[in-house]
Each structure stands twice: as C-alpha cells, then as structure tokens.
Write an enzyme that holds these catalytic residues in place. Structure first.
Site, PDB file in Angstrom:
ATOM      1  N   CYS A  22      26.845   6.945 -35.843  1.00  0.00           N
ATOM      2  CA  CYS A  22      27.571   6.209 -36.899  1.00  0.00           C
ATOM      3  C   CYS A  22      27.851   4.779 -36.487  1.00  0.00           C
ATOM      4  O   CYS A  22      27.814   3.854 -37.299  1.00  0.00           O
ATOM      5  CB  CYS A  22      28.871   6.929 -37.219  1.00  0.00           C
ATOM      6  SG  CYS A  22      30.058   6.966 -35.837  1.00  0.00           S
ATOM      7  N   CYS A  78      31.434  14.229 -39.954  1.00  0.00           N
ATOM      8  CA  CYS A  78      30.610  14.762 -38.845  1.00  0.00           C
ATOM      9  C   CYS A  78      31.334  15.828 -38.023  1.00  0.00           C
ATOM     10  O   CYS A  78      30.690  16.739 -37.500  1.00  0.00           O
ATOM     11  CB  CYS A  78      30.186  13.653 -37.901  1.00  0.00           C
ATOM     12  SG  CYS A  78      30.108  12.051 -38.652  1.00  0.00           S
ATOM     13  N   TYR A 119      27.888   9.910 -32.755  1.00  0.00           N
ATOM     14  CA  TYR A 119      28.260   8.493 -32.661  1.00  0.00           C
ATOM     15  C   TYR A 119      27.087   7.567 -32.959  1.00  0.00           C
ATOM     16  O   TYR A 119      27.131   6.368 -32.689  1.00  0.00           O
ATOM     17  CB  TYR A 119      28.967   8.218 -31.325  1.00  0.00           C
ATOM     18  CG  TYR A 119      30.448   8.519 -31.494  1.00  0.00           C
ATOM     19  CD1 TYR A 119      30.877   9.820 -31.666  1.00  0.00           C
ATOM     20  CD2 TYR A 119      31.388   7.504 -31.580  1.00  0.00           C
ATOM     21  CE1 TYR A 119      32.208  10.105 -31.905  1.00  0.00           C
ATOM     22  CE2 TYR A 119      32.719   7.789 -31.815  1.00  0.00           C
ATOM     23  CZ  TYR A 119      33.121   9.086 -31.975  1.00  0.00           C
ATOM     24  OH  TYR A 119      34.439   9.363 -32.227  1.00  0.00           O
ATOM     25  N   GLU A 133      43.170   8.897 -39.538  1.00  0.00           N
ATOM     26  CA  GLU A 133      43.450   9.980 -38.606  1.00  0.00           C
ATOM     27  C   GLU A 133      44.847  10.511 -38.909  1.00  0.00           C
ATOM     28  O   GLU A 133      45.701   9.773 -39.403  1.00  0.00           O
ATOM     29  CB  GLU A 133      43.396   9.496 -37.152  1.00  0.00           C
ATOM     30  CG  GLU A 133      42.028   9.629 -36.499  1.00  0.00           C
ATOM     31  CD  GLU A 133      41.061   8.523 -36.885  1.00  0.00           C
ATOM     32  OE1 GLU A 133      41.546   7.412 -37.218  1.00  0.00           O
ATOM     33  OE2 GLU A 133      39.840   8.735 -36.890  1.00  0.00           O
ATOM     34  N   HIS A 179      29.019  16.126 -31.005  1.00  0.00           N
ATOM     35  CA  HIS A 179      29.818  15.034 -31.579  1.00  0.00           C
ATOM     36  C   HIS A 179      29.505  13.704 -30.893  1.00  0.00           C
ATOM     37  O   HIS A 179      29.622  12.649 -31.502  1.00  0.00           O
ATOM     38  CB  HIS A 179      31.309  15.367 -31.506  1.00  0.00           C
ATOM     39  CG  HIS A 179      32.108  14.561 -32.492  1.00  0.00           C
ATOM     40  ND1 HIS A 179      31.695  14.362 -33.784  1.00  0.00           N
ATOM     41  CD2 HIS A 179      33.265  13.873 -32.363  1.00  0.00           C
ATOM     42  CE1 HIS A 179      32.565  13.593 -34.403  1.00  0.00           C
ATOM     43  NE2 HIS A 179      33.524  13.272 -33.565  1.00  0.00           N
ATOM     44  N   CYS A 218      34.244   4.702 -40.373  1.00  0.00           N
ATOM     45  CA  CYS A 218      34.080   6.131 -40.072  1.00  0.00           C
ATOM     46  C   CYS A 218      34.108   6.908 -41.388  1.00  0.00           C
ATOM     47  O   CYS A 218      35.050   6.795 -42.156  1.00  0.00           O
ATOM     48  CB  CYS A 218      35.229   6.578 -39.159  1.00  0.00           C
ATOM     49  SG  CYS A 218      35.444   8.357 -39.056  1.00  0.00           S
ATOM     50  N   GLU A 250      37.872   4.280 -31.444  1.00  0.00           N
ATOM     51  CA  GLU A 250      37.251   5.594 -31.604  1.00  0.00           C
ATOM     52  C   GLU A 250      35.967   5.682 -30.775  1.00  0.00           C
ATOM     53  O   GLU A 250      35.617   6.747 -30.264  1.00  0.00           O
ATOM     54  CB  GLU A 250      36.971   5.870 -33.076  1.00  0.00           C
ATOM     55  CG  GLU A 250      36.874   7.356 -33.354  1.00  0.00           C
ATOM     56  CD  GLU A 250      36.797   7.671 -34.816  1.00  0.00           C
ATOM     57  OE1 GLU A 250      36.550   6.751 -35.614  1.00  0.00           O
ATOM     58  OE2 GLU A 250      36.964   8.843 -35.160  1.00  0.00           O
ATOM     59  N   THR A 289      40.490  13.113 -37.477  1.00  0.00           N
ATOM     60  CA  THR A 289      39.726  12.240 -38.368  1.00  0.00           C
ATOM     61  C   THR A 289      39.491  12.909 -39.720  1.00  0.00           C
ATOM     62  O   THR A 289      39.019  14.040 -39.777  1.00  0.00           O
ATOM     63  CB  THR A 289      38.372  11.923 -37.698  1.00  0.00           C
ATOM     64  OG1 THR A 289      38.623  11.208 -36.500  1.00  0.00           O
ATOM     65  CG2 THR A 289      37.474  11.093 -38.599  1.00  0.00           C
TER      66      THR A 289
HETATM   67 FE1  SF4 Z   1      33.707   9.115 -37.768  1.00  0.00          FE
HETATM   68 FE2  SF4 Z   1      31.566   8.563 -36.336  1.00  0.00          FE
HETATM   69 FE3  SF4 Z   1      33.237  10.554 -35.587  1.00  0.00          FE
HETATM   70 FE4  SF4 Z   1      31.607  10.760 -37.734  1.00  0.00          FE
HETATM   71  S1  SF4 Z   1      31.022  10.594 -35.559  1.00  0.00           S
HETATM   72  S2  SF4 Z   1      33.750  11.361 -37.612  1.00  0.00           S
HETATM   73  S3  SF4 Z   1      31.686   8.689 -38.563  1.00  0.00           S
HETATM   74  S4  SF4 Z   1      33.682   8.354 -35.674  1.00  0.00           S
HETATM   75 FE    FE Z   2      35.420  10.885 -33.933  1.00  0.00          FE
END
Ligand code: SF4
Ligand code: FE
Length: 483
Positions: A298, A104, A296, A257, A292, A100, A446, A191
């Site tokens: 990510c 974001c 994801y 976190e 958000h 992570c 997560e 986060t």
């Molecule tokens: Fe982390 Fe993914 Fe959330 Fe961005 S979207 S803060 S990389 S878990």
């Molecule tokens: Fe998150």
C-alpha cells in the site's frame, strides 16, 4: 452475487449499532461523522474498484469454496499469481486514495487462519478448519470488511500475560459456558475498526502453557454487545471539522485507528478458531504478520501520490529543471520502486502450505517491511525538501478567502505565472497531509510500527536466513577445512 457496490457497503454500515467514542462523547452517527467519513470513503474504494472492468482481475478472484466471484480482500490465495495480484492491488488502492484503505488486515487474518486452523486440526484432532471455512463463506458471500485485531495493550513488556498486575492487559477468556466463552481485554491501534462488519481476534504473541487463557482466536460482528471503540487522534484531524476543505490536503480519503475494548463479551463456539492451543499461537502471529508485511505494498501506492505531488510543486515553483530537483525525483522513484520489488518478490516466491493456501516467502516479506520502515521517511524528506518551508507556514483557507487578507495571500504566494496560487496551495497541503498530517499516520508512523515494529522484522529475518550455509560456502571458497 457476492460483490457489494460502494453504496451497499455504506448502507450496510448504517445498519450497525457500534458504540464509538471520540473527544469524550458517543458518536451518534458514525457513518456521517466528518472525521470518520474519509476513512469510510477509502474502504469504499475497495468495493468501487472491484466493480470496474479494468480492475476486475486485480480486485476480484474466484472463491475456492463456492466458485463465485468475490472481492480479493475476502479471497484465500490459491497461487503465487494470487499473491502477486494482492501486492499490485495494494499499490493500486494506495495510489488511488493516498492513504490507508484498511481492508488488508482482515484479508491477512482470514488467510493466516485458513492455514493455522488446518494445521491445528491435524495435530489436535479439533474441528476448527471446518468452522473457519463456514465463516469464510459467510464473509465472502456478504462481501464483508473484517478488522484483524492482534495487538494487545501488553502492560509491562518484561512480564508474560499471566504475570501482569492487571490480567486484562492481554485479551483473555474469563468464563467458559456451554454455548461459548466470555472474553475480556482490549486491542490497540485497530486500523479501520469502525468501518468493519466483523472483528477477527488473534493472540498478539507466542503464548506458553501458563498463558493458555490468552491463546484465543475468534470472530464477532463488530457491533456485538460489550465491544466499545475509542477513536485515536491524528495530527490535524480537526481540520476535517472546518468549513473549507482545502486545508485537509486530501479532500476525500483518510484512515483511522481505534482502541477496541472487550468488556465481558460473549463468543459462541462456532465463531472460535483457537481456544487455548497455545502451541499454535506463535504460528498464527508469524503467518499473519508475514502476510501483513507483504500488504505494505500500500505504501508504494501512497508513495506514487507523494512523488506526483512533489513533481507538481517543483513545476509550480518553476524549479523542475534544476538538476538537483530532477535527481531527487529520481531518488524518490528509485526508493519507491525498490519497495515495489520487495512486495512482488515475497509474493512470487510464495509456496503452497498443507492447507492448500499459498503463503508468502516469509524472509522476503520481512525484508520488504523492514524497507518500509525506512524508505517512506526518505521519500517524505525529499518531498519536504522540494516543497519548501511554505508547506508549514501557509495561512489558512479562511485567510485565503477573506476580503481583508485574500488579495495579499493571492499576490505574495504566487509561483509561476500560469499557475493559480490556489493550486499551489492545494498541492502543498497534500504534501503536508502525507508527511505531517492525518495521512502521515498511514504513510510514516504506520510504516514504522504497523504489522510489527522494525525489530520484529529483524528477529524474523535472523530466523529465516540460512547463515550456516553462507558460512559453509565462504569457508569452502578460501580453503578452510574444519572437519
Ligand atoms: Fe492500511 Fe496498508 Fe495496513 Fe492495508 S496494509 S491496513 S492499507 S497500512
Ligand atoms: Fe497496518
């Protein structure tokens, strides 16, 4: 020039005076702390890639306020093309860091606020949008990391905020002054909190009139007096304190976190973007959450790393030609690319809101995140299947390097002739890190709970789907006439 280099980002963090606690003690040097540093390195990648010409198009954008080139993490989406690039940027960064990268949440908070402040002003004749845009320009021009803080501790889940035995279980205003307000409460699971310059607070759920003291949104510098950070633990975190690095799996990057405490913190009026407009709290939660859930993307990138690691261990073990192994790798790719479809689809099906900001297709964003609560677990299961049990029974790096035991570890943990035992151990440690260690927080738990737990997406899916229309067509096709 708004774009910071990674070095400038790290230097800017050094100037912050954050109050951070870990293992019961104040962390004196946050930037150099070995447990925190990998997470800072991951955020620094959002700066590093923005400097590289091959990623310029994904990582940067033209500010709609100033026309300057800004980091996409501070940009307000101006088209569906911007939204698609956001999804691709998330995959890129996940695939480069294997964890992570934290930035974001702030981007999603800024975009949600750009819409909600505008809509609030229209209804209530307030001045929030102008205030917000002034703040946004400051964030863009200084290329800042913002922590988007939504989740309150919530206490007894069956009670509304004002009914809680302890009224601080949801962050609230405790005093109104001429020049601002005093707030108290906490935000959990934050986060990247201690890698951030700013913290943007939003309400955690739809508030009703009786809870209007909890319908707040504001932004503060992360080292504002009264804010304290308590670092969350991660599985295998203290491996980062060991001498060797091999057992960490991912040598450079990680996430973090923190529990963030607001103990009677002053917020000036010009940093407040919602004050008791409880009728807009639900919209802010929903729009932030949908953005958000798109973020994801990510996990697709982290999935790329895990698939690469799994193929590698299959080859190191001499098992890559087995038909079931080949098929399992195909399955991993199928699942991962299906996830990619979701984050691209919700972006390209986005639309323009009255404020001018482009918003994702909320139904598809929620479907995407719902898939994220499942597929990474399936991908991780296959990775562990192919890796074999050695991943969790490996001796430590110290045993590997010991004069007494090293020769046996080298000899008996060897796989294929042309592959060093050390490389075999390294890739196994990476798979361990991604599926059981510090990165598993980001890749698995997560994926389950970040941006809202699975049930939150199911509620949104049920709200967004036009079920009546589906029934109408079904009835028509088989000749049901209920008029
Ligand atoms: Fe982390 Fe993914 Fe959330 Fe961005 S979207 S803060 S990389 S878990
Ligand atoms: Fe998150």
């Amino acid at each position: 020039m708004p774009l910071k280099t990674p070095e400038e980002y790290i230097n800017s963090l050094k100037k912050l005076n954050l109050v951070v606690y870990m293992f019961g003690k104040r962390v004196e040097n946050v930037v150099e702390n070995p447990i925190i540093k990998p997470s800072m390195n991951a955020v620094a990648m959002t700066y590093k890639l923005a400097q590289q010409p091959e990623y310029e198009d994904l990582m940067t954008a033209k500010s709609h306020l100033t026309g300057h080139k800004v980091n996409r993490f501070t940009h307000i989406h101006q088209s569906t093309g911007d939204l698609v690039k956001k999804s691709k940027m998330g995959r890129l960064l996940g695939s480069q860091t294997g964890c992570c990268f934290q930035r974001c949440v702030g981007m999603d908070a800024l975009n949600a606020l750009s819409m909600v402040t505008y809509d609030m002003d229209k209804k209530h004749n307030t001045q929030y949008n102008k205030r917000f845009l002034t703040y946004l320009e400051y964030v863009q021009e200084n290329d800042l990391v913002c922590d988007g803080a939504m989740t309150d501790p919530k206490g007894d889940r069956s009670l509304a905020p004002h009914q809680q035995e302890d009224p601080d279980m949801f962050l609230r205003v405790v005093e109104e002054k001429k020049d601002g307000i005093i707030v108290r409460g906490a935000k959990a699971h934050q986060t990247g909190a201690v890698n951030s310059h700013e913290i943007i607070v939003m309400p955690t759920m739809t508030m009703r009139e009786a809870d209007k003291d909890y319908a707040l949104s504001f932004a503060l510098p992360s080292d504002t007096k009264g804010i304290t950070y308590i670092m969350g633990r991660q599985s295998c975190d203290t491996r980062k304190l060991e001498e060797g690095k091999m057992d960490q799996g991912n040598l450079m990057f990680g996430g973090h976190e923190a529990l963030v405490i607001f103990e009677d913190v002053f917020v000036p009026w010009d940093r407040i973007f919602m004050y008791k407009e409880y009728d807009f709290s639900g919209q802010l939660v929903e729009q932030f959450a949908s953005y958000h859930r798109q973020s994801y993307a990510c996990k697709v990138g982290v999935g790329d790393v895990l698939i690469g690691a799994t193929q590698t261990i299959a080859e190191y073990n001499g098992a890559e030609k087995a038909s079931h192994v080949k098929d399992k790798i195909i399955e991993m790719n199928h699942l991962n690319e299906t996830l990619f479809c979701g984050c691209i689809a919700c972006a390209s099906e986005g639309h323009k809101e009255p404020s001018g900001t482009f918003y994702v297709n909320a139904l598809l964003a929620n479907v995407h995140k719902q898939n994220i609560t499942r597929f990474p677990y399936q991908i991780a299961r296959i990775a562990q299947d192919i890796a074999g049990g050695l991943m969790v029974t490996l001796p430590s790096e110290q045993d590997f390097k010991s004069e007494l035991t090293g020769k046996w570890v080298q000899k008996y943990l060897k796989g294929k002739k042309d592959v060093s035992t050390e490389n075999r151990v390294r890739i196994l440690r990476l798979i361990e890190n991604l599926t059981l260690g510090t990165a598993a927080v980001g890749y698995l738990t997560e994926s389950m709970h970040g941006a809202g737990s699975p049930q939150a997406q199911r509620i949104m899916i049920s709200r967004q789907v036009n079920i009546k229309e589906k029934q109408k067509v079904a009835k028509k096709l088989c000749g049901i006439d209920e008029k």
